[in-house]
Design a protein around this motif. Structure first.
Motif, PDB file in Angstrom:
ATOM      1  N   THR A 264       0.843  -1.196   0.000  1.00  0.00           N
ATOM      2  CA  THR A 264       0.000   0.000   0.000  1.00  0.00           C
ATOM      3  C   THR A 264       0.878   1.247   0.000  1.00  0.00           C
ATOM      4  O   THR A 264       2.075   1.186   0.313  1.00  0.00           O
ATOM      5  CB  THR A 264      -0.897   0.061   1.256  1.00  0.00           C
ATOM      6  OG1 THR A 264      -0.066   0.272   2.406  1.00  0.00           O
ATOM      7  CG2 THR A 264      -1.729  -1.208   1.420  1.00  0.00           C
ATOM      8  N   ALA A 265       0.261   2.371  -0.317  1.00  0.00           N
ATOM      9  CA  ALA A 265       0.976   3.648  -0.251  1.00  0.00           C
ATOM     10  C   ALA A 265       1.446   3.900   1.176  1.00  0.00           C
ATOM     11  O   ALA A 265       2.548   4.409   1.392  1.00  0.00           O
ATOM     12  CB  ALA A 265       0.071   4.775  -0.734  1.00  0.00           C
TER      13      ALA A 265
ATOM     14  N   ARG B 125      -2.711  12.606  -0.447  1.00  0.00           N
ATOM     15  CA  ARG B 125      -3.540  12.181  -1.575  1.00  0.00           C
ATOM     16  C   ARG B 125      -2.712  12.030  -2.846  1.00  0.00           C
ATOM     17  O   ARG B 125      -2.904  11.089  -3.612  1.00  0.00           O
ATOM     18  CB  ARG B 125      -4.680  13.182  -1.810  1.00  0.00           C
ATOM     19  CG  ARG B 125      -5.844  12.948  -0.906  1.00  0.00           C
ATOM     20  CD  ARG B 125      -7.036  13.804  -1.323  1.00  0.00           C
ATOM     21  NE  ARG B 125      -7.543  14.417  -0.111  1.00  0.00           N
ATOM     22  CZ  ARG B 125      -7.572  15.715   0.148  1.00  0.00           C
ATOM     23  NH1 ARG B 125      -7.178  16.583  -0.729  1.00  0.00           N
ATOM     24  NH2 ARG B 125      -8.040  16.151   1.291  1.00  0.00           N
ATOM     25  N   ASP B 126      -1.784  12.963  -3.068  1.00  0.00           N
ATOM     26  CA  ASP B 126      -0.921  12.886  -4.247  1.00  0.00           C
ATOM     27  C   ASP B 126      -0.069  11.617  -4.220  1.00  0.00           C
ATOM     28  O   ASP B 126       0.099  10.950  -5.248  1.00  0.00           O
ATOM     29  CB  ASP B 126      -0.008  14.108  -4.339  1.00  0.00           C
ATOM     30  CG  ASP B 126      -0.755  15.386  -4.675  1.00  0.00           C
ATOM     31  OD1 ASP B 126      -1.931  15.327  -5.087  1.00  0.00           O
ATOM     32  OD2 ASP B 126      -0.139  16.468  -4.508  1.00  0.00           O
TER      33      ASP B 126
ATOM     34  N   LYS C 276      -0.720   8.808  -2.564  1.00  0.00           N
ATOM     35  CA  LYS C 276      -1.593   7.643  -2.728  1.00  0.00           C
ATOM     36  C   LYS C 276      -1.957   7.453  -4.199  1.00  0.00           C
ATOM     37  O   LYS C 276      -1.985   6.333  -4.696  1.00  0.00           O
ATOM     38  CB  LYS C 276      -2.851   7.785  -1.870  1.00  0.00           C
ATOM     39  CG  LYS C 276      -2.571   7.533  -0.395  1.00  0.00           C
ATOM     40  CD  LYS C 276      -3.822   7.498   0.417  1.00  0.00           C
ATOM     41  CE  LYS C 276      -4.621   6.288   0.104  1.00  0.00           C
ATOM     42  NZ  LYS C 276      -4.929   5.398   1.179  1.00  0.00           N
ATOM     43  N   GLN C 277      -2.213   8.556  -4.903  1.00  0.00           N
ATOM     44  CA  GLN C 277      -2.551   8.473  -6.332  1.00  0.00           C
ATOM     45  C   GLN C 277      -1.341   8.026  -7.136  1.00  0.00           C
ATOM     46  O   GLN C 277      -1.452   7.183  -8.037  1.00  0.00           O
ATOM     47  CB  GLN C 277      -3.067   9.806  -6.853  1.00  0.00           C
ATOM     48  CG  GLN C 277      -3.578   9.727  -8.282  1.00  0.00           C
ATOM     49  CD  GLN C 277      -4.734   8.758  -8.427  1.00  0.00           C
ATOM     50  OE1 GLN C 277      -5.739   8.872  -7.733  1.00  0.00           O
ATOM     51  NE2 GLN C 277      -4.598   7.788  -9.316  1.00  0.00           N
ATOM     52  N   ALA C 278      -0.182   8.590  -6.839  1.00  0.00           N
ATOM     53  CA  ALA C 278       1.043   8.178  -7.543  1.00  0.00           C
ATOM     54  C   ALA C 278       1.293   6.687  -7.338  1.00  0.00           C
ATOM     55  O   ALA C 278       1.676   5.974  -8.283  1.00  0.00           O
ATOM     56  CB  ALA C 278       2.239   9.003  -7.056  1.00  0.00           C
TER      57      ALA C 278
ATOM     58  N   ALA D  73      -1.016   4.397  -6.634  1.00  0.00           N
ATOM     59  CA  ALA D  73      -2.067   3.669  -7.357  1.00  0.00           C
ATOM     60  C   ALA D  73      -1.767   3.593  -8.857  1.00  0.00           C
ATOM     61  O   ALA D  73      -2.092   2.593  -9.499  1.00  0.00           O
ATOM     62  CB  ALA D  73      -3.421   4.338  -7.114  1.00  0.00           C
ATOM     63  N   ASP D  74      -1.141   4.637  -9.390  1.00  0.00           N
ATOM     64  CA  ASP D  74      -0.843   4.684 -10.817  1.00  0.00           C
ATOM     65  C   ASP D  74       0.338   3.800 -11.222  1.00  0.00           C
ATOM     66  O   ASP D  74       0.534   3.552 -12.420  1.00  0.00           O
ATOM     67  CB  ASP D  74      -0.562   6.130 -11.250  1.00  0.00           C
ATOM     68  CG  ASP D  74      -1.791   7.015 -11.180  1.00  0.00           C
ATOM     69  OD1 ASP D  74      -2.926   6.485 -11.113  1.00  0.00           O
ATOM     70  OD2 ASP D  74      -1.617   8.248 -11.179  1.00  0.00           O
TER      71      ASP D  74
END
Length: 78
Positions: free
Chosen positions: A21-22, A66-67, A69-71, A73-74
């Motif tokens: 996970t992040a 959030r940034d 976590k998105q990075a 996820a990508d």
């Protein structure tokens, strides 16, 4: 399992942190920064100070979180 580097997380080097996970890689980055600064690595001090600020003021740091976590996820799976 995914990998993010210290640099991707705001640090100065390319040490890889792996996790499911992040939050796993963010926690590994925090440990890495603590260890580097404790060992006298001045290059990591600015990133360590920023990380400490995020832990102390989590509501103010939600954008960074959030940034990241998105990075994460990508990223493709390792």
């Amino acid at each position: 399992m995914k990998t993010m580097t210290c640099r991707q997380l705001g640090g100065p080097c390319d040490l890889a942190h792996r996790g499911e996970t992040a939050d796993d890689v963010i926690t590994a980055q925090d440990r890495h920064l603590k260890d580097a600064v404790r060992g006298g690595d001045a290059d990591h001090q600015e990133a360590r100070d920023a990380m400490k600020g995020r832990w102390r003021h989590p509501k103010q740091s939600l954008g960074w979180y959030r940034d990241m976590k998105q990075a994460f996820a990508d990223l493709p799976e390792d």
